[in-house]
Design a protein around this motif. Sequence first.
Motif, PDB file in Angstrom:
ATOM      1  N   ALA A  53       0.840  -1.201   0.000  1.00 39.86           N
ATOM      2  CA  ALA A  53       0.000   0.000   0.000  1.00 39.86           C
ATOM      3  C   ALA A  53       0.872   1.247   0.000  1.00 39.86           C
ATOM      4  CB  ALA A  53      -0.920  -0.008   1.221  1.00 39.86           C
ATOM      5  N   THR A  54       1.959   1.206   0.770  1.00 42.42           N
ATOM      6  CA  THR A  54       2.879   2.342   0.828  1.00 42.42           C
ATOM      7  C   THR A  54       3.508   2.596  -0.537  1.00 42.42           C
ATOM      8  OG1 THR A  54       3.389   1.823   3.136  1.00 42.42           O
ATOM      9  CG2 THR A  54       4.911   3.285   1.986  1.00 42.42           C
ATOM     10  N   VAL A  55       3.909   1.520  -1.222  1.00 39.02           N
ATOM     11  CA  VAL A  55       4.596   1.667  -2.500  1.00 39.02           C
ATOM     12  C   VAL A  55       3.619   2.000  -3.629  1.00 39.02           C
ATOM     13  CG1 VAL A  55       5.986   0.466  -4.227  1.00 39.02           C
ATOM     14  CG2 VAL A  55       6.477   0.155  -1.798  1.00 39.02           C
ATOM     15  N   TYR A  56       2.517   1.230  -3.724  1.00 42.57           N
ATOM     16  CA  TYR A  56       1.549   1.459  -4.800  1.00 42.57           C
ATOM     17  C   TYR A  56       0.907   2.851  -4.700  1.00 42.57           C
ATOM     18  CZ  TYR A  56       1.176  -3.243  -6.895  1.00 42.57           C
ATOM     19  OH  TYR A  56       1.408  -4.411  -7.578  1.00 42.57           O
ATOM     20  N   TYR A  57       0.591   3.258  -3.471  1.00 37.66           N
ATOM     21  CA  TYR A  57      -0.189   4.480  -3.281  1.00 37.66           C
ATOM     22  C   TYR A  57       0.623   5.615  -2.660  1.00 37.66           C
ATOM     23  CZ  TYR A  57      -4.139   1.426  -4.304  1.00 37.66           C
ATOM     24  OH  TYR A  57      -5.009   0.548  -4.908  1.00 37.66           O
ATOM     25  N   SER A  58       1.939   5.585  -2.832  1.00 35.10           N
ATOM     26  CA  SER A  58       2.757   6.667  -2.279  1.00 35.10           C
ATOM     27  C   SER A  58       2.342   8.044  -2.815  1.00 35.10           C
ATOM     28  CB  SER A  58       4.248   6.403  -2.524  1.00 35.10           C
ATOM     29  OG  SER A  58       4.505   6.125  -3.880  1.00 35.10           O
TER      30      SER A  58
END
Length: 513
Positions: A308-313
Motif C-alpha cells: 500500500a505504501t509503495v503502490y499508493y505513495s
Amino acid sequence: MFEGSHILGEYSCCADIPAKMTTDPLEEDEVLQNKKRETKKYIFACAVFASLNSVLLGYDVGVMSGAIIFIQEDLKITEVQQEVLVGILSIISLLGSLAGGKTSDAIGRKWTIGLAVVIFQTGGAVMALAPSFKVLMIGRLMAGVGIGFGVMIAPVYIAEISPAIARGSLTSFPEIFINFGILLGYISNYAFSRLPPHINWRVMLGVGLLPSVVIAIALFVIPESPRWLVVQNRIEEARAVLLKINDSEKEAEEKLQEIQVAAGSANADNYESKAVWKEILCPTPPVRRMLITGCGIQCFQQVTGIDATVYYSPTIFKNAGITGNSELLAATVAVGFTKTLFILIAIFLIDKLGRKPLLYASTIGMTICLFSLSLSLAFLSHAKVGIALAILAVCGNVASFSVGLGPICWVLSSEIFPLRLRAQASALGAVGSRVSSGAISMSFLSVSSAITVAGTFFVFGCISCCAVGFVHYCVPETRGKTLEEIEVLFKDEDDLEESEVEMGDVERLVQKS
C-alpha cells in the motif's frame, strides 16, 4: 586434487590446469584460492540471473503507482476499477505460485523460471497495447500468473545452490531486484510523465518487458538445482553441478551424499511414496512449526502495508499536502532510492548479524514509522513540517522493511522446509504473501475513504506491533546452518529420536545404491 576441474568449463580460470600438480605447497594454496574465488563468482552469477524475474515484479509495483494516474485519465476508470487493477496482480499471482511448486518439481527449478518469463512477457505486451480496461485486465491477469511463478521459484533455486555461509545474502537477491525494479518503475514514471496521457502509461508498462530478454539468455548459463536432480535420480548430473559450486571434489561428494540422505534417496522411494500435499495439509508437529513460521512471516510481510505504501505513495503524499503530478512522482523516487539502498545494507548484514536481530530492528522500526506517518497525516497535514515528517516516515518505513522483513521473509521460507516439501511449502507461503498483498492493495482506497489515510496507517502500525511478537516467539535463528541442519531446529526430542532411526535406514539404502 583437481580431478573434475574441467567441469567448471568457461566459468573457471582453473579449467586448463593440469590434473597433476606440483607438490609446492605455495602453488597448491594459490590454485586452491583461485578455485574458491571462481566458485564464488559462479554461484554469485547464478543467484543474480535467477533473481532477474524479481525485477519484473518490482517494476510493475513501482510503475503502476504512477501509471494508474494516467490510466485513469485516459480510460476514465473508477476508483474501484483502480483498486482492482492494482490489487488483482497480487491475487492472481497466487495461481502461479501454487502451480509453481508442482511445476518446479516436475520440470525443474531452472525451467520454471523460464516459464515465468514467457507468461509475464505475454501479459506485459497485452497491457502495453490495451485499447480498453477489459483488455488491460486480461494482460494484468497473465502478468500476475507469471509473477506468481517467479516469486516462489527464485528463492528456492538460490537456496538450493548456495553454501550455508552465504545463503542468507544470496537468497536475499530476489528482494534486492524487487527493490531495484520498484526504483526503475518510479524513475520510468517520472521520465515519461510528460508524454501525452494516452501514450505515457503504455510506454511505462512496455519498458518492463526489457528484463525478460536478459532472463531468457541467463537460462542458458545457470545450471539446474543439484537437489532437484538428486530427487529425479539424475545423480551424475547433480554431481557435475556440485563440482561447479563447491571448492573441491571431496566437498562435492560429501554434499551429494548429504543431499541423497536428506532426499530420502530415489532408491529408498521415500520421495515418491509420500503425498507432499497430504503431509502439508495434515502436518506432523515439526512441519506444522515450519508452516507457521514460513507462511506467517510471508503474511506479516504484506499485512503491515508495504505494498500500500509503495503502490499508493502518490496518494499518501497528496494527503500530506504535496500537489502536482510531477512533484508527487519525484517524491516517490526518493522512496525508491531509500528502499534500494537499505536492501543493499541488509545483504551485508544478514549472514553476519543473523536473521532474528535484523527482523527485530525491521519490525520495531516499521512500527515507529507507521505510527509517525499516521500522526503526521492526522494532525500536521498540509503544513511544511507535516509534509517533511510524512516523507521521512514513508522513507523510514520502507528502509526498515528493506533491512529485515523484506529480504528475510524469502530467505526463511526457502530454507526452513525439508527438501521433499520445499517447493510446495514455499509456494504455499508465496500464496499467503500474494493474497495478503492483493487484499491490502485492493482495499486501501476504500478503507482510507472510510477511516482516513491516517487511520489506515495506524492500523498497519498495530499489525506491525504483532509482527514483533511473532518474530520473538516463532522465528528461529538459521544463520550459518545447512538446509539439512535447519530441519532439526523445528524438532523436539521425540521427533529427533524418530528421525535418527529413519535417517539410519536411508543411509544404509544410499550406501547399497
